[in-house]
Design an enzyme around this catalytic site. Structure first.
Site, PDB file in Angstrom:
ATOM      1  N   SER A   1     -41.583  32.323 -30.868  1.00 48.12           N
ATOM      2  CA  SER A   1     -41.536  30.573 -30.897  1.00 48.12           C
ATOM      3  C   SER A   1     -40.010  30.875 -31.045  1.00 48.12           C
ATOM      4  O   SER A   1     -38.931  31.943 -29.954  1.00 48.12           O
ATOM      5  CB  SER A   1     -41.718  29.821 -31.224  1.00 48.12           C
ATOM      6  OG  SER A   1     -42.314  28.420 -30.836  1.00 48.12           O
TER       7      SER A   1
ATOM      8  N   ASP B   1     -49.759  28.779 -23.238  1.00 46.83           N
ATOM      9  CA  ASP B   1     -49.213  28.818 -24.308  1.00 46.83           C
ATOM     10  C   ASP B   1     -49.164  26.693 -24.014  1.00 46.83           C
ATOM     11  O   ASP B   1     -48.431  26.028 -23.423  1.00 46.83           O
ATOM     12  CB  ASP B   1     -48.180  28.808 -24.481  1.00 46.83           C
ATOM     13  CG  ASP B   1     -47.260  29.064 -25.328  1.00 46.83           C
ATOM     14  OD1 ASP B   1     -47.390  27.824 -26.301  1.00 46.83           O
ATOM     15  OD2 ASP B   1     -46.696  29.593 -25.892  1.00 46.83           O
TER      16      ASP B   1
ATOM     17  N   HIS C   1     -50.151  29.456 -28.696  1.00 47.46           N
ATOM     18  CA  HIS C   1     -49.147  29.854 -29.157  1.00 47.46           C
ATOM     19  C   HIS C   1     -48.691  30.711 -29.601  1.00 47.46           C
ATOM     20  O   HIS C   1     -48.063  31.927 -29.109  1.00 47.46           O
ATOM     21  CB  HIS C   1     -48.326  28.478 -28.682  1.00 47.46           C
ATOM     22  CG  HIS C   1     -46.360  28.878 -29.034  1.00 47.46           C
ATOM     23  ND1 HIS C   1     -45.483  29.759 -28.182  1.00 47.46           N
ATOM     24  CD2 HIS C   1     -45.872  28.362 -30.510  1.00 47.46           C
ATOM     25  CE1 HIS C   1     -44.208  29.243 -28.999  1.00 47.46           C
ATOM     26  NE2 HIS C   1     -44.543  28.564 -29.498  1.00 47.46           N
TER      27      HIS C   1
END
Length: 269
Positions: A101, A200, A229
């Site tokens: 991320s 996601d 995610h």
């Protein structure tokens, strides 16, 4: 949130191979979300049996309370990553940068400015699903926080250690980091693997597409069909861990970071 430093704080795994590996966690989270990934990479070995050195820093403003994160400029995250990069570079000939991320954005930002040997990304944050996030610099004046974004995990028994509130001032800083990183992608020449979840709810799938289209080095996209995610804690974590370990092992043995041949069913360019 939990503050057990052994579980959520910095992790350093010593190694004697030519490769050092820097692993970066995501926005509002802690190192707990990537420690299994880091430990799997640490099992990679060169021909003599030596393992890579692995560093997992806790980024500024994380692992305490959301107010601390709200006070951080994006440059503080960049500088913390740089410090760990140079610490690894002092002991290893090659450095691989990895990130989940926001950690993926920081890994790319580092790869664009430093001589890295490879990049491993899990759902890197270059564009967010919530389009209102782009207005966070304005909204933060009236609404300091929103509901937390942690634990976007498909596994019902998995829980990410993350803030239960998301400070919009920090989202504004994340936007700046993402914007600058996208502009710097052409400077990324290192071979890159992007692990991309089919579903996601935090990061837009266009993030992986941006890496594939704009970076200058070879890029391999690996699909994660059974994860959301935070895929490092999800059903496809063994895929991430295995592929990452193999890439670092190849590099440690003096071989190509990416597997030979035109690819895999996942796609490459």
């Amino acid at each position: 949130m939990a503050t057990d430093q052994q579980q959520h704080g910095p992790l350093h795994l010593p190694g004697g191979s030519s490769v050092g590996v820097l692993v970066l966690h995501g926005f509002t989270s802690t190192t707990a979300s990537v420690q299994d990934w880091a430990r799997a990479v640490h099992t990679a070995a060169d021909d003599s049996g030596a393992h890579p050195g692995v560093s997992v820093p806790l980024l500024p403003g994380h692992g305490t309370q959301w107010q601390d994160l709200a006070a951080q400029p994006w440059q503080a995250w960049r500088d913390a990553v740089d410090e760990e990069f140079w610490r690894l570079r002092a002991h290893h000939e090659h450095v691989v940068v990895c990130g989940l991320s926001m950690g993926g954005a920081l890994a790319l930002h580092t790869a664009a400015r430093r001589d890295v040997a490879g990049v491993l990304l899990v759902n890197p944050a270059l564009a967010l699903v919530n389009r209102m996030a782009r207005f966070s610099h304005v909204l933060s004046r009236a609404v300091p926080t929103l509901q937390g974004i942690g634990s976007d995990v498909k596994r019902p028994d998995a829980l990410e250690s993350a803030y239960d509130r998301t400070p919009l001032a920090a989202v504004a800083q994340l936007n700046l980091l993402m914007h600058r990183t996208v502009r710097m992608l052409p400077a990324v020449t290192a071979p890159t693997v992007v692990f991309r979840s089919d579903e996601d709810h935090v990061v837009s799938g266009s993030s992986a597409d941006l890496v594939a289209r704009r970076s200058s080095g070879p890029v391999r996209i690996v699909a994660l069909p059974d994860s959301y995610h935070v895929a490092t804690l999800d059903h496809d974590a063994p895929v991430i861990e295995g592929e990452s370990r193999d890439a670092v092992a190849r590099l440690s043995r003096g071989e190509a970071f990416l597997p030979a041949g035109p690819g895999t069913p996942d796609g490459a360019r």
